[in-house]
Design an enzyme around this catalytic site. Structure first.
Site, PDB file in Angstrom:
ATOM      1  N   SER A 222      15.735 -36.076  12.056  1.00 48.98           N
ATOM      2  CA  SER A 222      17.241 -36.263  11.930  1.00 48.98           C
ATOM      3  C   SER A 222      17.880 -35.059  11.103  1.00 48.98           C
ATOM      4  O   SER A 222      17.331 -33.951  11.452  1.00 48.98           O
ATOM      5  CB  SER A 222      17.319 -37.558  11.123  1.00 48.98           C
TER       6      SER A 222
ATOM      7  N   ASN B 159      11.639 -33.016  17.726  1.00 46.66           N
ATOM      8  CA  ASN B 159      12.120 -32.258  17.080  1.00 46.66           C
ATOM      9  C   ASN B 159      13.377 -31.321  17.873  1.00 46.66           C
ATOM     10  O   ASN B 159      14.085 -30.874  16.928  1.00 46.66           O
ATOM     11  CB  ASN B 159      11.114 -30.988  16.831  1.00 46.66           C
TER      12      ASN B 159
ATOM     13  N   LYS C 121      22.257 -37.977  14.824  1.00 47.14           N
ATOM     14  CA  LYS C 121      21.207 -37.792  13.694  1.00 47.14           C
ATOM     15  C   LYS C 121      21.031 -39.326  13.218  1.00 47.14           C
ATOM     16  O   LYS C 121      19.707 -39.402  12.611  1.00 47.14           O
ATOM     17  CB  LYS C 121      21.543 -36.795  12.850  1.00 47.14           C
TER      18      LYS C 121
ATOM     19  N   ASP D  28      13.536 -31.633  30.551  1.00 49.79           N
ATOM     20  CA  ASP D  28      14.935 -31.348  30.052  1.00 49.79           C
ATOM     21  C   ASP D  28      15.365 -32.759  29.508  1.00 49.79           C
ATOM     22  O   ASP D  28      15.580 -33.508  30.308  1.00 49.79           O
ATOM     23  CB  ASP D  28      15.596 -30.906  31.393  1.00 49.79           C
TER      24      ASP D  28
ATOM     25  N   TYR E  43      27.659 -35.052  16.561  1.00 51.36           N
ATOM     26  CA  TYR E  43      26.532 -34.814  16.103  1.00 51.36           C
ATOM     27  C   TYR E  43      25.828 -35.752  14.949  1.00 51.36           C
ATOM     28  O   TYR E  43      24.798 -36.038  15.069  1.00 51.36           O
ATOM     29  CB  TYR E  43      26.438 -33.388  15.421  1.00 51.36           C
TER      30      TYR E  43
END
Length: 342
Positions: A175, A119, A213, A92, A209
Site C-alpha cells: 500500500s 509490489n 492504496k 500485464d 491513487y
C-alpha cells in the site's frame, strides 16, 4: 505523529544480515525488476531463493537480472558461489486476459510458493488512463489485477502453508502512506470503481491513487480473515487447522523510485518532494521485514510501516474494516468482476 514517523522513520532494525538462507524456498514479486521490487529480488536471490519476477517487459527483466547478479547491495554479505535463481513471468496487470495463462504456465514447474509480494503499482498516470478492460489505470493495476493474480495463487499458497512452519507463508500487499488521503468515510468510493466509470473520470488523479492504496489495505485485511477460515485441517486432529497464509499490508516509505515518473514538471514541487524521499533500498527492507521477519508471523491482517515496524492504518479506513465490512464488500465485488478471467 504517526504520519511524521512514517515520513521520517528511525533506522531499520531488520536488515539484509537478518535474512536467513532461503534455499528451497520460492518467491514471487510483481514489478520486481525496478524500484523497491528490485531490492527485494536482489536480497532474495543472493540469499539462495528461487525468485519469480512478474511483469510485462522481458527486456526490463533481462536488465534487472544483470544488475541483481552483479550487485548484491551495500549491506548484503553472502557467499555468491551459491545464489538462488531468477525467472520471468510475463503478466500485464492492466490486462486481465494475460494473468491466468501465465499462472497456469508457472504452475507446470512451480510446486510451492512461500511469499508473494504484490509490489507493482501505477501512480498518477496521465488523466484518463485506463486498463485494457476499462478500469481507471491505478485502480485496475494496483487492485483489480493483483486481486485476480492473488485469487489464482491462493491454492498454491494455502497448500504450501499446510506443509510449512506456521507463519512463514505470506501474502504481502504493498500500500502507501497515501491511503491516509483516500475517500471518506471508509477509504473507498464504491460508486467509482467499476469499468468505464464516469465518476472516476471526474475525480482528482491523486484521490484515485489514494483510493487504490486503500484498496490494497482492504484486500490484505479481508484475506487475513479468509486465509484462517480456509486453512486445511490436520489429519491427526480434524478439529485443528494447519498453518494459514499470513496476510500483511504495508507502506514501504517515501522513496526515490521510478514510481514518480508521471508526477514531474513542477521543479519547485519536485525539489520539495525530494527532501522527504529515501533510498529505495530502505523500502526494500520494509517489504522484506513484512515477508521474512520472524515476528511478522504474528501480524496477520496487520500493517507495516518504514523501515520495518508494526503500524496502523488510518482510523477511518480501519473503522470501515471493523464495523462496516468494507473488506468483504470489496472482495465480493472483485470476485464478480474477475470471474470471466479466472
Amino acid at each position: 505523529m504517526s504520519t511524521y514517523s512514517q515520513m521520517f522513520p528511525p533506522k531499520p532494525v531488520f536488515t539484509e544480515k537478518d535474512i536467513p538462507i532461503l534455499s528451497g524456498k520460492v518467491f514471487l514479486v510483481t514489478g520486481g525488476y525496478s524500484g523497491v521490487g528490485l531490492e527485494v529480488c536482489r536480497a532474495l536471490y543472493h540469499k539462495g531463493g528461487r525468485v519469480i519476477i512478474a511483469g510485462r517487459s522481458e527486456s526490463s527483466y533481462t536488465a534487472a537480472v544483470e544488475e541483481i547478479r552483479g550487485n548484491c547491495g551495500d549491506r548484503l554479505t553472502v557467499d555468491l558461489s551459491t545464489p538462488g535463481s531468477l525467472e520471468f513471468l510475463c503478466i500485464d496487470l492492466a490486462d486481465l486476459t494475460t494473468i491466468k495463462p501465465a499462472v497456469e504456465k508457472m504452475l507446470e514447474n512451480v510446486k510451492r510458493l512461500d511469499v508473494v509480494w504484490y509490489n507493482a503499482g501505477v501512480m498518477v498516470p496521465p488523466a484518463g488512463s485506463k486498463t485494457k478492460q476499462g478500469y481507471e489505470l491505478q485502480w485496475g493495476t494496483n487492485v483489480v489485477g493483483h486481486f485476480l493474480l492473488h485469487k489464482l495463487l491462493c491454492p498454491l499458497l494455502t497448500a504450501t502453508a499446510a506443509g510449512s512452519e506456521a507463519g512463514t507463508v505470506r501474502a504481502i500487499f504493498v500500500s502507501s502512506i497515501m491511503h491516509t488521503y483516500s475517500p471518506k468515510p471508509y477509504g473507498i468510493d464504491f460508486d467509482s470503481i467499476s469499468r468505464d466509470n464516469e465518476k472516476a473520470s471526474k475525480m482528482a488523479i491523486w484521490n484515485l491513487y489514494s483510493q487504490s492504496k486503500a484498496g490494497d489495505v482492504l484486500l490484505a485485511d479481508e484475506y487475513a480473515k479468509r486465509s484462517v477460515a480456509l486453512a486445511p485441517v490436520s489429519n491427526e486432529d480434524p478439529a485443528k487447522k494447519k498453518p494459514h497464509v499470513v496476510s500483511i499490508s504495508l507502506n514501504p516509505g517515501n522513496l526515490k523510485t521510478n514510481l514518480q515518473r508521471h508526477s514531474t514538471g513542477n521543479k519547485i514541487k519536485e525539489f520539495l518532494v525530494s527532501m522527504i524521499l529515501h533510498e529505495q533500498s530502505l523500502g526494500g527492507l520494509t517489504e522484506l521485514y513484512a515477508g521474512l521477519a520472524p515476528e511478522t508471523a504474528d501480524y496477520n491482517g496487520g500493517y507495516v510501516v518504514p523501515f520495518g515496524r508494526k503500524g496502523s492504518v488510518v482510523s477511518y479506513v480501519k473503522k470501515g474494516l471493523t464495523s462496516e465490512g468494507t473488506g468483504a464488500k470489496l472482495w465480493e465485488i472483485l470476485e464478480e468482476e474477475v470471474k470471466d478471467f479466472a
